[in-house]
Design a protein around this motif. Sequence first.
Motif, PDB file in Angstrom:
ATOM      1  N   GLU A 127     109.703 -39.554 118.920  1.00 39.07           N
ATOM      2  CA  GLU A 127     111.159 -39.651 118.986  1.00 39.07           C
ATOM      3  C   GLU A 127     111.681 -40.847 118.201  1.00 39.07           C
ATOM      4  O   GLU A 127     112.801 -40.810 117.669  1.00 39.07           O
ATOM      5  N   GLN A 128     110.898 -41.904 118.121  1.00 37.89           N
ATOM      6  CA  GLN A 128     111.323 -43.030 117.295  1.00 37.89           C
ATOM      7  C   GLN A 128     111.440 -42.599 115.840  1.00 37.89           C
ATOM      8  O   GLN A 128     112.420 -42.932 115.157  1.00 37.89           O
ATOM      9  N   LEU A 129     110.471 -41.831 115.347  1.00 37.33           N
ATOM     10  CA  LEU A 129     110.524 -41.394 113.957  1.00 37.33           C
ATOM     11  C   LEU A 129     111.626 -40.367 113.732  1.00 37.33           C
ATOM     12  O   LEU A 129     112.202 -40.305 112.645  1.00 37.33           O
ATOM     13  N   ILE A 130     111.948 -39.569 114.737  1.00 31.51           N
ATOM     14  CA  ILE A 130     113.107 -38.684 114.620  1.00 31.51           C
ATOM     15  C   ILE A 130     114.375 -39.526 114.483  1.00 31.51           C
ATOM     16  O   ILE A 130     115.254 -39.228 113.652  1.00 31.51           O
ATOM     17  N   SER A 131     114.483 -40.584 115.266  1.00 32.61           N
ATOM     18  CA  SER A 131     115.647 -41.469 115.177  1.00 32.61           C
ATOM     19  C   SER A 131     115.734 -42.114 113.804  1.00 32.61           C
ATOM     20  O   SER A 131     116.813 -42.170 113.190  1.00 32.61           O
ATOM     21  N   VAL A 132     114.617 -42.623 113.299  1.00 34.85           N
ATOM     22  CA  VAL A 132     114.610 -43.248 111.978  1.00 34.85           C
ATOM     23  C   VAL A 132     114.953 -42.209 110.907  1.00 34.85           C
ATOM     24  O   VAL A 132     115.681 -42.496 109.952  1.00 34.85           O
ATOM     25  N   GLY A 133     114.445 -40.981 111.070  1.00 31.84           N
ATOM     26  CA  GLY A 133     114.775 -39.924 110.126  1.00 31.84           C
ATOM     27  C   GLY A 133     116.272 -39.649 110.081  1.00 31.84           C
ATOM     28  O   GLY A 133     116.833 -39.400 109.012  1.00 31.84           O
ATOM     29  N   ALA A 134     116.929 -39.694 111.233  1.00 28.81           N
ATOM     30  CA  ALA A 134     118.382 -39.503 111.269  1.00 28.81           C
ATOM     31  C   ALA A 134     119.086 -40.601 110.485  1.00 28.81           C
ATOM     32  O   ALA A 134     120.078 -40.351 109.782  1.00 28.81           O
ATOM     33  N   ALA A 135     118.575 -41.825 110.580  1.00 28.85           N
ATOM     34  CA  ALA A 135     119.159 -42.937 109.818  1.00 28.85           C
ATOM     35  C   ALA A 135     118.906 -42.755 108.324  1.00 28.85           C
ATOM     36  O   ALA A 135     119.767 -43.083 107.498  1.00 28.85           O
ATOM     37  N   VAL A 136     117.735 -42.243 107.962  1.00 34.76           N
ATOM     38  CA  VAL A 136     117.420 -42.001 106.550  1.00 34.76           C
ATOM     39  C   VAL A 136     118.396 -40.984 105.957  1.00 34.76           C
ATOM     40  O   VAL A 136     118.928 -41.182 104.858  1.00 34.76           O
ATOM     41  N   PHE A 137     118.646 -39.903 106.684  1.00 37.16           N
ATOM     42  CA  PHE A 137     119.590 -38.920 106.166  1.00 37.16           C
ATOM     43  C   PHE A 137     120.985 -39.530 106.019  1.00 37.16           C
ATOM     44  O   PHE A 137     121.674 -39.301 105.020  1.00 37.16           O
ATOM     45  N   THR A 138     121.416 -40.297 106.996  1.00 33.26           N
ATOM     46  CA  THR A 138     122.745 -40.905 106.943  1.00 33.26           C
ATOM     47  C   THR A 138     122.846 -41.869 105.766  1.00 33.26           C
ATOM     48  O   THR A 138     123.888 -41.955 105.103  1.00 33.26           O
ATOM     49  N   LEU A 139     121.772 -42.594 105.494  1.00 33.21           N
ATOM     50  CA  LEU A 139     121.735 -43.485 104.339  1.00 33.21           C
ATOM     51  C   LEU A 139     121.838 -42.687 103.043  1.00 33.21           C
ATOM     52  O   LEU A 139     122.620 -43.034 102.139  1.00 33.21           O
ATOM     53  N   ARG A 140     121.059 -41.634 102.919  1.00 31.27           N
ATOM     54  CA  ARG A 140     121.132 -40.775 101.732  1.00 31.27           C
ATOM     55  C   ARG A 140     122.553 -40.252 101.531  1.00 31.27           C
ATOM     56  O   ARG A 140     123.084 -40.251 100.410  1.00 31.27           O
ATOM     57  N   LEU A 141     123.157 -39.789 102.619  1.00 29.12           N
ATOM     58  CA  LEU A 141     124.504 -39.249 102.543  1.00 29.12           C
ATOM     59  C   LEU A 141     125.509 -40.320 102.126  1.00 29.12           C
ATOM     60  O   LEU A 141     126.411 -40.061 101.315  1.00 29.12           O
ATOM     61  N   ALA A 142     125.369 -41.521 102.654  1.00 28.95           N
ATOM     62  CA  ALA A 142     126.293 -42.601 102.311  1.00 28.95           C
ATOM     63  C   ALA A 142     126.202 -42.947 100.826  1.00 28.95           C
ATOM     64  O   ALA A 142     127.216 -43.167 100.158  1.00 28.95           O
ATOM     65  N   ILE A 143     124.972 -42.999 100.303  1.00 28.43           N
ATOM     66  CA  ILE A 143     124.795 -43.284  98.874  1.00 28.43           C
ATOM     67  C   ILE A 143     125.421 -42.174  98.039  1.00 28.43           C
ATOM     68  O   ILE A 143     126.128 -42.425  97.059  1.00 28.43           O
ATOM     69  N   ARG A 144     125.177 -40.932  98.451  1.00 28.53           N
ATOM     70  CA  ARG A 144     125.719 -39.790  97.707  1.00 28.53           C
ATOM     71  C   ARG A 144     127.246 -39.796  97.740  1.00 28.53           C
ATOM     72  O   ARG A 144     127.901 -39.513  96.731  1.00 28.53           O
ATOM     73  N   SER A 145     127.826 -40.117  98.880  1.00 23.74           N
ATOM     74  CA  SER A 145     129.282 -40.100  98.996  1.00 23.74           C
ATOM     75  C   SER A 145     129.932 -41.286  98.288  1.00 23.74           C
ATOM     76  O   SER A 145     131.148 -41.304  98.097  1.00 23.74           O
ATOM     77  N   ASN A 146     129.113 -42.276  97.889  1.00 27.44           N
ATOM     78  CA  ASN A 146     129.609 -43.386  97.083  1.00 27.44           C
ATOM     79  C   ASN A 146     129.475 -43.117  95.594  1.00 27.44           C
ATOM     80  O   ASN A 146     129.709 -44.006  94.772  1.00 27.44           O
ATOM     81  N   GLY A 147     129.069 -41.892  95.257  1.00 27.01           N
ATOM     82  CA  GLY A 147     129.053 -41.501  93.856  1.00 27.01           C
ATOM     83  C   GLY A 147     127.750 -41.718  93.129  1.00 27.01           C
ATOM     84  O   GLY A 147     127.742 -41.851  91.894  1.00 27.01           O
ATOM     85  N   TYR A 148     126.615 -41.734  93.851  1.00 28.99           N
ATOM     86  CA  TYR A 148     125.310 -41.907  93.218  1.00 28.99           C
ATOM     87  C   TYR A 148     124.338 -40.857  93.738  1.00 28.99           C
ATOM     88  O   TYR A 148     124.345 -40.534  94.933  1.00 28.99           O
ATOM     89  N   ARG A 149     123.521 -40.363  92.856  1.00 27.03           N
ATOM     90  CA  ARG A 149     122.398 -39.540  93.290  1.00 27.03           C
ATOM     91  C   ARG A 149     121.321 -40.455  93.835  1.00 27.03           C
ATOM     92  O   ARG A 149     121.246 -41.634  93.482  1.00 27.03           O
ATOM     93  N   CYS A 150     120.473 -39.912  94.697  1.00 26.83           N
ATOM     94  CA  CYS A 150     119.364 -40.729  95.192  1.00 26.83           C
ATOM     95  C   CYS A 150     118.144 -39.864  95.446  1.00 26.83           C
ATOM     96  O   CYS A 150     118.256 -38.659  95.706  1.00 26.83           O
ATOM     97  N   ASP A 151     116.988 -40.470  95.317  1.00 26.50           N
ATOM     98  CA  ASP A 151     115.716 -39.844  95.653  1.00 26.50           C
ATOM     99  C   ASP A 151     115.110 -40.611  96.813  1.00 26.50           C
ATOM    100  O   ASP A 151     115.441 -41.775  97.055  1.00 26.50           O
ATOM    101  N   TYR A 152     114.197 -39.958  97.520  1.00 25.61           N
ATOM    102  CA  TYR A 152     113.539 -40.670  98.610  1.00 25.61           C
ATOM    103  C   TYR A 152     112.094 -40.229  98.720  1.00 25.61           C
ATOM    104  O   TYR A 152     111.725 -39.120  98.336  1.00 25.61           O
ATOM    105  N   THR A 153     111.286 -41.124  99.227  1.00 27.19           N
ATOM    106  CA  THR A 153     109.869 -40.861  99.491  1.00 27.19           C
ATOM    107  C   THR A 153     109.571 -41.308 100.911  1.00 27.19           C
ATOM    108  O   THR A 153     110.005 -42.384 101.335  1.00 27.19           O
ATOM    109  N   LEU A 154     108.849 -40.472 101.648  1.00 30.29           N
ATOM    110  CA  LEU A 154     108.470 -40.818 103.009  1.00 30.29           C
ATOM    111  C   LEU A 154     107.098 -41.474 103.023  1.00 30.29           C
ATOM    112  O   LEU A 154     106.182 -41.024 102.335  1.00 30.29           O
TER     113      LEU A 154
END
Length: 342
Positions: free
Chosen positions: A60-87
């Motif tokens: 459940e901790q990693l599910i929580s962190v995953g939710a933060a990762v998605f929110t971070l990706r979305l925030a970067i995208r909504s600020n006008g930048y593409r982003c890549d990620y690696t787990l």
Amino acid sequence: MTTTITPPVREILLDCVRTATAAPSVHNSQPWKFRVRGGRVDVYADSSRHLRVLDEEGREQLISVGAAVFTLRLAIRSNGYRCDYTLFPEPGEPDLVARVTANRPAPVTAAAEALAAAVPHRHTNRWPFAQIPVPREALDRLRDAARREGAVLAVANPAGRDAVLRLARHADQRLRRRPGYRDEFARWTGDRVRNDGVPPRAAGPWDALESVPVRDFTEVSAQHQNGEPFEPYPTVLVLTTASDRPVDWVRAGQALQRVLLTATWQDLATMPISQPVEVPAVRWLLIEPGSGLFAQMVLRVGYGRTTEGTPRRPLSEVLMPSHDSRTDGSVRARRRASGGSV
């Protein structure tokens, strides 16, 4: 001709990290840390906030962190930048869950804009929902949101819904008997002024009909909620993945947050029903053995009243020094997997 990629300035990435902290987490424990370096953000699991009684494996901790990762990706995208990620990009740093790299500027899509606008309005709703069916079109959008993050979202039929709710009540009873559970639970609830945990105002009432297993966050508080009748036939969803490795738990968290924000955008209220996935023996009963899927989260969705959000830690508490490559704890296994892009 050489194309120069200009990453966002640090102030933009810090603002994106601040947005990422609005992600949901078990007991609002906010078990994450971030390090900003150049155009990338490293996301860490904070072992000091791991609920070791409730979540022995760290799933459940990693599910929580995953939710933060998605929110971070979305925030970067909504600020006008593409982003890549690696787990899990560094085998020698097991707490490093994700590396999110902002690269070239790109126009903001309507979908990213809508989901980003939903972030501050997404709150767990522990109150009764209206006895109004959720339209099929809305449920289809939630299923599509999960699919986009590599997960499967199933809508329980009436028989399956009743079975899931029975399992949830049974799991809740088992959790209450687990040694150390009440002490750990008390750490994240109560009347103390704090910037994490679940305060009484966000706890909601208990279900007078005893149909919906709402966790009682007021039992260790001086403030107890009265009972109210909940909807007798809630809409219940089960989020699943095709495997059950740590990388799948992170992906489940990303899918969960995309589903929750998609629900918020549609004016739907949501409440995780965590108890049945917190007891391994019960968790395996949520999905047919031959399906090849693994249950990661149970959700209740519907139309509910407006609720307040839970407190969040300030950026100063979640930001790690950019010059220090060491981590401050340990997740149980060393993992590495490729991610993707927004």
